[in-house]
Design a protein around this motif. Structure first.
Motif, PDB file in Angstrom:
ATOM      1  N   PHE A  58       0.800  -1.237   0.000  1.00 37.67           N
ATOM      2  CA  PHE A  58       0.000   0.000   0.000  1.00 37.67           C
ATOM      3  C   PHE A  58       0.839   1.297   0.000  1.00 37.67           C
ATOM      4  O   PHE A  58       0.562   2.200  -0.801  1.00 37.67           O
ATOM      5  CB  PHE A  58      -0.994  -0.015   1.173  1.00 37.67           C
ATOM      6  CG  PHE A  58      -1.882   1.187   1.218  1.00 37.67           C
ATOM      7  CD1 PHE A  58      -2.938   1.333   0.324  1.00 37.67           C
ATOM      8  CD2 PHE A  58      -1.660   2.195   2.160  1.00 37.67           C
ATOM      9  CE1 PHE A  58      -3.753   2.460   0.354  1.00 37.67           C
ATOM     10  CE2 PHE A  58      -2.466   3.322   2.189  1.00 37.67           C
ATOM     11  CZ  PHE A  58      -3.522   3.459   1.288  1.00 37.67           C
ATOM     12  N   SER A  62       0.078   3.618  -3.158  1.00 36.08           N
ATOM     13  CA  SER A  62      -0.788   4.779  -2.908  1.00 36.08           C
ATOM     14  C   SER A  62      -0.032   6.087  -3.137  1.00 36.08           C
ATOM     15  O   SER A  62      -0.658   7.129  -3.321  1.00 36.08           O
ATOM     16  CB  SER A  62      -1.352   4.732  -1.483  1.00 36.08           C
ATOM     17  OG  SER A  62      -0.290   4.690  -0.557  1.00 36.08           O
ATOM     18  N   PRO A 144      -6.624   7.233  -0.903  1.00 35.67           N
ATOM     19  CA  PRO A 144      -7.062   5.832  -0.909  1.00 35.67           C
ATOM     20  C   PRO A 144      -7.296   5.339   0.513  1.00 35.67           C
ATOM     21  O   PRO A 144      -6.694   5.851   1.460  1.00 35.67           O
ATOM     22  CB  PRO A 144      -5.902   5.095  -1.573  1.00 35.67           C
ATOM     23  CG  PRO A 144      -4.752   6.048  -1.564  1.00 35.67           C
ATOM     24  CD  PRO A 144      -5.314   7.424  -1.498  1.00 35.67           C
ATOM     25  N   ALA A 148      -8.583  -3.058  -0.014  1.00 38.40           N
ATOM     26  CA  ALA A 148      -9.996  -3.250  -0.377  1.00 38.40           C
ATOM     27  C   ALA A 148     -10.280  -4.745  -0.525  1.00 38.40           C
ATOM     28  O   ALA A 148      -9.533  -5.461  -1.191  1.00 38.40           O
ATOM     29  CB  ALA A 148     -10.302  -2.519  -1.680  1.00 38.40           C
ATOM     30  N   ALA A 168     -10.630   0.315  -7.704  1.00 36.68           N
ATOM     31  CA  ALA A 168      -9.943   0.224  -6.405  1.00 36.68           C
ATOM     32  C   ALA A 168      -8.461   0.580  -6.562  1.00 36.68           C
ATOM     33  O   ALA A 168      -7.930   1.403  -5.809  1.00 36.68           O
ATOM     34  CB  ALA A 168     -10.103  -1.183  -5.817  1.00 36.68           C
ATOM     35  N   ASN A 173      -5.691   2.168  -3.840  1.00 38.05           N
ATOM     36  CA  ASN A 173      -5.825   1.086  -2.852  1.00 38.05           C
ATOM     37  C   ASN A 173      -5.077  -0.146  -3.358  1.00 38.05           C
ATOM     38  O   ASN A 173      -4.815  -0.280  -4.560  1.00 38.05           O
ATOM     39  CB  ASN A 173      -7.299   0.690  -2.682  1.00 38.05           C
ATOM     40  CG  ASN A 173      -8.145   1.866  -2.272  1.00 38.05           C
ATOM     41  OD1 ASN A 173      -8.142   2.266  -1.117  1.00 38.05           O
ATOM     42  ND2 ASN A 173      -8.850   2.449  -3.228  1.00 38.05           N
ATOM     43  N   PHE A 480     -14.030   4.339  -3.073  1.00 36.78           N
ATOM     44  CA  PHE A 480     -12.673   3.820  -2.865  1.00 36.78           C
ATOM     45  C   PHE A 480     -11.690   4.872  -2.343  1.00 36.78           C
ATOM     46  O   PHE A 480     -10.486   4.628  -2.321  1.00 36.78           O
ATOM     47  CB  PHE A 480     -12.139   3.190  -4.159  1.00 36.78           C
ATOM     48  CG  PHE A 480     -12.755   1.838  -4.456  1.00 36.78           C
ATOM     49  CD1 PHE A 480     -12.497   0.745  -3.632  1.00 36.78           C
ATOM     50  CD2 PHE A 480     -13.587   1.650  -5.538  1.00 36.78           C
ATOM     51  CE1 PHE A 480     -13.056  -0.510  -3.887  1.00 36.78           C
ATOM     52  CE2 PHE A 480     -14.153   0.407  -5.807  1.00 36.78           C
ATOM     53  CZ  PHE A 480     -13.893  -0.676  -4.983  1.00 36.78           C
ATOM     54  N   THR A 481     -12.197   6.055  -1.952  1.00 32.53           N
ATOM     55  CA  THR A 481     -11.315   7.048  -1.336  1.00 32.53           C
ATOM     56  C   THR A 481     -11.955   7.568  -0.050  1.00 32.53           C
ATOM     57  O   THR A 481     -13.172   7.498   0.131  1.00 32.53           O
ATOM     58  CB  THR A 481     -11.073   8.262  -2.277  1.00 32.53           C
ATOM     59  OG1 THR A 481     -12.328   8.802  -2.674  1.00 32.53           O
ATOM     60  CG2 THR A 481     -10.257   7.894  -3.495  1.00 32.53           C
TER      61      THR A 481
END
Ligand code: NAD
Length: 490
Positions: A58, A62, A144, A148, A168, A173, A480-481
């Motif tokens: 991540f 991200s 993000p 997910a 996603a 994410n 997704f945010t």
């Protein structure tokens, strides 16, 4: 790819590596009834490893710019398009759908999902307001959310899985996805592409796929404390369970569920357009699309004519070997599902409804290799009461009910008289009427004089028991945010 003699053996894809599982589930070819594939029977341990890989990936993923992520999504679209035929063949074999449907709908859309979100992620703007009297400017920023959890059904396997993965990861994410245990092959093939694309394109751990059942792998994902959001497409019953299980963790949920979709056909409808489209909306993909029509309300003046022409055309739909490009109706997903769908027809008959074609009425003529497959003819039922289970429950097969109505007011009430509210179609040449009816239908989507024409920019989703939340360019971005409002005083 690990392969025992004739069987295809899938492996989980975790942290950029294929990892065998200690136990496997049989997966059937619906058009022959043979076991042809072994799917990992993952549980807590595998989900734990996948979530860890996604968490580790991540920070780097991200922090990439939207443009960098967009280029990667476009690359994935290219790779799927390049292998379109192999994916289509695999989807047809695994799911039972016709090769034509897989070639023209499922796989092109799977590639397009990546292409669409590759583009849309570049065009979002956040909000800003000024409060001059306080000397303040406010603005929003979006980030993000984290790992997910994505859970998808068997009817449109790669199409719906990529509809979740693409937004996603476009938003930054990382994901752990669990496809349906009944249709896992094309998701596994996509992992092969991720491996082939290499770490420089899709860093390890950004996309992890864990195969297995809903009860074991699905629930482990739903209950994992490090997965703050779950995007689920499937049945309303499963959504209730997911809601209960995720409640202690206060997870963000997007739920895309079942439907009992009406088509309302007024006496001024253009039947030359309406009949072929309503046949497609009833029987496309064996009726196994959440948006399929299963209640057809026809205004009384044209009821007899509609029914006669509709049944005559339904009888022309060819059911058989899904790999035959001239076939319109393939196999249903499983033996159990076929039985369930057939039982609805039996119940309707027991209640006094008339089966006009298909199940129990016409002969099903199958090639020798498909005798043990899960096939059923397109079935049209008339004179069904609104309170009958065939008019109330989602059948999810090639069965549609046709009933007459008299007035606009009456049909709106009857169309709304189910627990679902996903999609509706309205057929009329009166523009005022189509607007009026569309506004009053309890339905997340209303198509007038057409069906399944989608602009992915706009919200998709259901009302009532058909779901919570919407998906689409802006809606998926928001889901997704995580949004933050920042105030600057000068
Ligand atoms: P399902 O609910 O049985 O399964 C969907 C997914 O959830 C599968 O991956 C399954 O393994 C998983 N699952 C099952 N139990 C679970 C649990 N307890 N915890 C976590 N995951 C679990 O649905 P299905 O039979 O695969 O699909 C058909 C249904 O999906 C129909 O109702 C159809 O209308 C609906 N659907 C809705 C849409 C939409 O966009 N609204 C699209 C396609 C399908």
């Amino acid at each position: 790819m690990a392969q025992s003699k004739a069987l295809l053996v899938l492996e989980n894809f975790i942290g950029g590596k294929f990892i065998p599982c200690s136990s496997y589930i049989d997966s059937y070819n619906p058009s022959t009834g043979d076991v042809y594939c072994k799917v990992p029977d993952s549980g807590k341990e595998e989900v734990e490893a996948a979530v860890k890989a996604a968490k580790d990936a991540f920070p780097v993923w991200s922090s990439k710019s939207p443009l960098e992520r967009s280029q990667i999504l476009n690359k994935l679209a290219d790779l799927i398009e390049y292998d379109l035929e192999a994916f289509a063949q695999a989807e047809s074999k695994d799911q039972g759908k016709t090769i034509t449907f897989a070639r023209t709908v499922d796989i092109p859309r799977a590639a397009y999902n990546f292409r669409f979100f590759a583009s849309s992620i570049l065009h979002h703007v956040t909000e800003s307001t000024e409060m001059a009297t306080m000397g303040c400017v406010h603005y929003t920023s979006r980030a993000p959310v984290g790992v997910a959890g994505l859970i998808s059904p068997w009817n449109l396997p790669l199409y719906l899985l990529t509809w979740k993965i693409a937004p996603a990861i476009a938003c930054g994410n990382t994901v752990v996805a669990k496809p349906s245990e009944m249709t896992s092959v094309t998701a596994w093939m996509m992992c092969k592409l991720l491996e082939k694309a290499g770490k420089s394109w899709v860093p390890h751990g950004v996309v992890n796929i864990v195969f297995g059942t809903g009860a074991k792998a699905g629930e482990a994902l739903v209950c994992h404390p490090d997965v703050p959001l779950i995007s689920f497409t499937g049945s309303t019953l499963t959504a209730q369970r997911i809601t209960e299980k995720s409640a202690p963790h206060c997870k963000r949920l997007s739920l895309e569920l079942g439907g009992k979709n009406p088509a309302i056909i007024f006496d001024d409808a253009d039947l030359s357009q309406c009949i072929p489209t309503t046949l497609r909306s009833s029987f496309a993909n064996q009726g196994e699309i959440c948006l399929c029509t299963s209640r057809i309300f026809v205004q009384r003046a044209i009821y007899s004519e509609f029914l006669k022409r509709f049944v005559a055309e339904a009888k022309k739909w060819k059911t058989g070997n899904p790999s035959d490009p001239t076939v319109d109706v393939g196999a249903l997903i499983s033996k159990e599902h076929l039985e369930k769908v057939r039982n609805y027809v039996k119940k309707a008959q027991a209640e006094g409804a008339r089966v006009l074609c298909g199940e129990g009425v016409d002969a099903l003529d199958l090639p020798p290799g498909n005798q043990k497959g899960y096939f059923m003819l397109p079935t049209v039922i008339a004179e069904v009461k609104d309170e009958s289970c065939c008019m109330q429950e989602e059948i999810f097969g090639p069965v549609t009910c046709v009933v007459a109505f008299d007035t606009e007011e009456e049909v709106i009430k009857r169309a709304n008289g189910v627990k679902y509210g996903l999609a509706a179609t309205v057929w009329s040449s009166n523009v005022g009427r189509v607007h009026r009816v569309a506004h009053r239908l309890q339905s997340g989507l209303v198509w007038t004089n057409c069906w399944l024409v989608r602009d992915l920019n706009l919200p998709f989703g259901g009302m009532k028991a058909s779901g919570i939340g919407r998906e689409g360019a802006k809606d998926s971005y928001e889901f997704f945010t995580e949004v933050k409002t920042i105030t600057i005083k000068h």
